[in-house]
Scaffold this active site. Structure first.
Site, PDB file in Angstrom:
ATOM      1  N   ASP A   9      39.184  33.602  45.547  1.00 42.18           N
ATOM      2  CA  ASP A   9      39.793  35.169  45.391  1.00 42.18           C
ATOM      3  C   ASP A   9      41.247  35.174  45.083  1.00 42.18           C
ATOM      4  OD1 ASP A   9      40.479  34.562  47.757  1.00 42.18           O
ATOM      5  OD2 ASP A   9      40.538  36.393  48.553  1.00 42.18           O
ATOM      6  N   GLU A  31      57.517  39.352  50.245  1.00 43.03           N
ATOM      7  CA  GLU A  31      56.227  39.541  50.056  1.00 43.03           C
ATOM      8  C   GLU A  31      55.557  40.532  51.142  1.00 43.03           C
ATOM      9  OE1 GLU A  31      53.607  36.217  51.458  1.00 43.03           O
ATOM     10  OE2 GLU A  31      52.965  35.953  49.371  1.00 43.03           O
ATOM     11  N   TRP A  56      44.445  22.736  46.221  1.00 42.71           N
ATOM     12  CA  TRP A  56      44.603  24.127  45.957  1.00 42.71           C
ATOM     13  C   TRP A  56      43.334  25.071  46.004  1.00 42.71           C
ATOM     14  CZ3 TRP A  56      48.850  25.620  47.624  1.00 42.71           C
ATOM     15  CH2 TRP A  56      49.366  27.029  47.607  1.00 42.71           C
ATOM     16  N   GLU A  81      43.479  33.362  47.262  1.00 43.75           N
ATOM     17  CA  GLU A  81      43.278  31.898  47.392  1.00 43.75           C
ATOM     18  C   GLU A  81      42.662  31.132  48.491  1.00 43.75           C
ATOM     19  OE1 GLU A  81      47.685  31.428  46.453  1.00 43.75           O
ATOM     20  OE2 GLU A  81      46.769  30.678  44.615  1.00 43.75           O
ATOM     21  N   GLU A  82      41.648  32.319  49.188  1.00 38.84           N
ATOM     22  CA  GLU A  82      41.315  31.601  50.361  1.00 38.84           C
ATOM     23  C   GLU A  82      39.637  31.505  50.451  1.00 38.84           C
ATOM     24  OE1 GLU A  82      44.554  33.284  53.486  1.00 38.84           O
ATOM     25  OE2 GLU A  82      43.152  34.555  52.855  1.00 38.84           O
TER      26      GLU A  82
END
Ligand code: NOJ
Ligand code: NOJ
Length: 596
Positions: free
Chosen positions: A211, A445, A155, A214-215
């Site tokens: 960030d 989302e 992750w 998550e990237e």
């Protein structure tokens, strides 16, 4: 029509003269409901959003079986995408809304849920996970199983906004408890949890983080701002509880450093907030990002006016930034085509996004409305008029093409005209999201860039929280201050630890499968030429350009070379050593090299 009758029931139940409002109509083409005003959308959506939130909270939420008490699932979706986990960011933002709803006296029954959340946080902090133990970095782990076990897959970790957001939520509850004669409970139960998170923030804010999306690994505006806010209100709580002065001094020093660092995201040349310092991908992204708009709403402090150093919703920088962010979606989403250049459009995370095809998100579209509602609230409350600066001029020219740099006096006809136009613009974003909400009221989302149908995770808990906080802003509900008023950005600001500079090494090198590029050099930070323990392998995100970022002492001369490793065999670059020197603390240097 069934829908209309359901709605009429809600109308009858709703307080505050809802009967006078125009009813929404069913749209026969897409089975959505179209609203003529935000109040109608609020009346319809609020009970659905509240039910949606509570369904996703353990132990008894209707859609969160198996979740421990106080665990917020991100979404009940178990595949494509699998969101049946708990993310610290999502959970903290959701519970911030719940705590605010409770402390404002709107629903006293929420206390059990909040106490469950406190219990959950206390347990999860102690769970050893791939980011570390409670004392070696584990607090920065972004997500866990809903059983509270560690998630051990690959992750983007750590994500250092989590502990800060969590502290902010718990501090809001702690402040209410103190005001209601329960300081003992704060001392014994909440403070140990809050201070763990705040010490983590204080000690690690200057380290690389992923960030909020998550990237991107580097530094992130949202994370820095959340950390700054959490420390400020933590200092106030620490002081009230009589915490050791060493703690208060340390946190104050780091809060000042954070406030300094926060300023560096603003780009005067570009006129917007560059969301990420991304040493690896560098210029691949524009930096225009909902990250920044979410920051203005989650660090809103009604006492701070239009302060630009904390990027308040009505500050010139935050308004200029909002326009640039919104405009970046006008020509990329088909559902935005043909909309006037000064009217509301669908917005997403960032224009270059490709996740699920890169679509608008509900929570980002609602965030735009929320920022604007809070700006209007502050202008009206302060009665100082609206200051148009050279920075915010492009924002205001959307509503009046002949706007100039001036202060528009409160109560003047032009103030009324302007604020009405901004209110219409704000409502436009609320209604834009509403336009693409299915008739069930469920919030996924994303909604598709081509036709607005829901995309990705269903019943995203964060989506529900985002529409609820937007309605609160629309209704100008009071928000607690966190100490943003009257801060002074230190005059000498180093964006780092005050001792180091950042050097980004880039090496263009084509390699064969299994072969990697590493870096070594003559100082400790460059591993003292030790090829058994080099820096690397360097990142290949921009192959054939291999990259890495190294923190090197300020004003230091250094030598370096790149090496290749293949099956354990080391090949050095040819020729003389490369060399360079760092500048002052906090400066950045990028070195572009080609394998020789
Ligand atoms: C999953 C993350 O949650 C999401 O934010 C990201 O865009 C995708 N992975 C792709 O990296
Ligand atoms: C992906 C989003 O990018 C991230 O911000 C969020 O935490 C997770 N999904 C879970 O909702």
């Amino acid at each position: 029509m069934l829908f209309t009758s359901v709605f009429s029931c809600l109308l009858l139940l709703s307080p505050g003269g809802a009967l006078a409002r125009a009813s929404p109509r069913e749209n026969p083409f897409n089975k959505r409901v179209s609203y003529t005003n935000v109040a109608d959308f609020d009346t319809f959506e609020t009970p659905i959003a509240l039910a949606g939130l509570y369904a996703n909270i353990g132990p008894d939420g209707a859609k969160s079986q198996g979740a421990k008490a106080g665990v917020v699932i991100a979404s009940p979706s178990t595949s494509d995408p699998d969101y049946l986990y708990t993310w610290t960011r999502d959970a903290s933002l959701v519970f911030k809304y719940i705590v605010d709803r409770f402390t404002s006296g709107r629903d006293s029954s929420l206390r059990t849920k909040i106490d469950n959340f406190v219990g959950h946080v206390g347990r999860i902090q102690q769970v050893t996970n791939p980011s570390g133990t409670v004392s070696t970095g584990g607090l920065g782990e972004p997500k866990f199983m809903i059983s509270e076990a560690a998630f051990t897959g690959e992750w983007g970790r750590p994500q250092r906004d989590g502990p800060a957001l969590r502290a902010t939520t718990l501090i809001a509850y702690a402040n209410w408890l103190r005001a209601n004669s329960n300081t003992t409970h704060v001392q014994n139960v909440l403070w140990p949890i809050i201070s763990l998170d705040l010490n983590y923030v204080s000690n690690n804010w200057n380290s690389t983080t992923f960030d909020l999306w998550e990237e991107v690994s580097g530094a992130s505006f949202f994370t820095t701002a959340a950390q700054h806010r959490a420390l400020r209100e933590g200092i106030a709580l620490a002081t009230a509880l009589g915490a050791p002065s060493s703690t208060i001094t340390a946190w104050t020093t780091q809060a000042q450093n954070l406030l300094c660092f926060l300023q560096t995201y603003w780009s005067p040349e570009s006129g917007f907030i560059v969301a990420n310092v991304d040493p690896i991908n560098g210029a691949i992204r524009s930096g225009k990002d909902a990250n920044t708009v979410l920051t203005t709403i989650h660090t809103f402090d009604p006492a701070a006016g239009c302060d630009s150093s904390t990027f308040q919703p009505c500050s010139d920088k935050a308004l200029a930034n909002l326009k640039v962010y919104v405009d970046s979606f006008r020509s990329i989403y088909p559902i935005n085509y043909g909309i006037a250049s000064n009217a509301a459009v669908a917005t997403g995370r960032y224009p270059e996004d490709v996740y699920y095809g890169g679509n608008p998100w509900y929570l980002t579209t609602f965030a735009v409305a929320e920022q604007l509602y809070r700006a209007l609230q502050v202008w009206d409350a302060e009665g100082k008029g609206i200051e148009v600066t050279s920075i915010s001029l492009p924002f205001f020219q959307q509503f009046n093409s002949s706007a100039t740099v001036t202060t528009i006096p409160a109560g003047s006809a032009s103030y009324t005209t302007l604020t009405n136009a901004i209110k219409t613009f704000a409502d436009g974003f609320a209604l834009k999201g509403a336009q693409f909400v299915p008739s069930s009221g469920a919030l996924a989302e994303q909604y598709a860039r081509n036709d607005g149908t829901p995309v990705s995770a269903v019943d995203l808990t964060w989506s529900y929280a985002s529409v609820l906080t937007m309605f609160d802003a629309h209704d100008r509900l009071a928000v607690d201050s966190w100490g943003a008023a009257g801060l002074t950005v230190p005059t000498t600001c180093s964006s780092g630890d005050g001792k180091s500079a950042t050097v980004i090494f880039k090496e263009t090198a084509t390699t064969i499968w299994g072969e990697n590029i590493y870096l070594v050099g003559n100082i400790e930070a460059l591993k003292n030429w030790n090829t058994n323990n080099p820096i690397g392998p360097l990142s290949t995100t921009t192959y054939p350009v291999w990259t890495t970022l190294v923190s090197i002492p300020a004003n230091t001369h250094f030598e370096y070379k790149f090496i290749r490793k293949f099956n354990g065999t080391v090949t050095w670059e040819s020729g003389a050593n490369r060399w360079n020197a760092t500048g002052a603390a906090g400066t950045r240097l990028t070195l572009n090299n080609v394998w020789k």
